[in-house]
Design a protein around this motif. Structure first.
Motif: not given
Length: 58
Positions: A10-21
Motif C-alpha cells: 500500500l505504501s509503495g502504491c501510494a508513493l508511485l501514485g504521488v510521483a506519477a501524478g
C-alpha cells in the motif's frame, strides 16, 4: 489488522501514485504530455521484470 506485506504494498502504491501524478502534472503543463506517456510505457517492462525477479528470489 494489516499485515506487514500489505502495508509495504500500500505504501509503495501510494508513493508511485504521488510521483506519477506530480510528474504527469508538470509534463502536461509544459506541453510534453506525449513524452511523459512514452516514458511511462517504456518503464512498464522494467517494472514487470523487477516484479518477476522479486517473486522468484523471495
Amino acid at each position: 489488522m494489516i499485515s506487514y506485506n500489505t502495508l509495504v504494498v500500500l505504501s509503495g502504491c501510494a508513493l508511485l501514485g504521488v510521483a506519477a501524478g506530480t510528474v504527469g502534472t508538470f509534463a502536461l503543463l509544459r506541453g510534453r504530455a506525449l513524452v511523459a506517456d512514452a516514458v511511462g510505457h517504456a518503464a512498464l517492462p522494467g517494472v514487470a521484470v523487477a516484479a518477476l525477479i522479486v517473486a522468484l528470489v523471495g
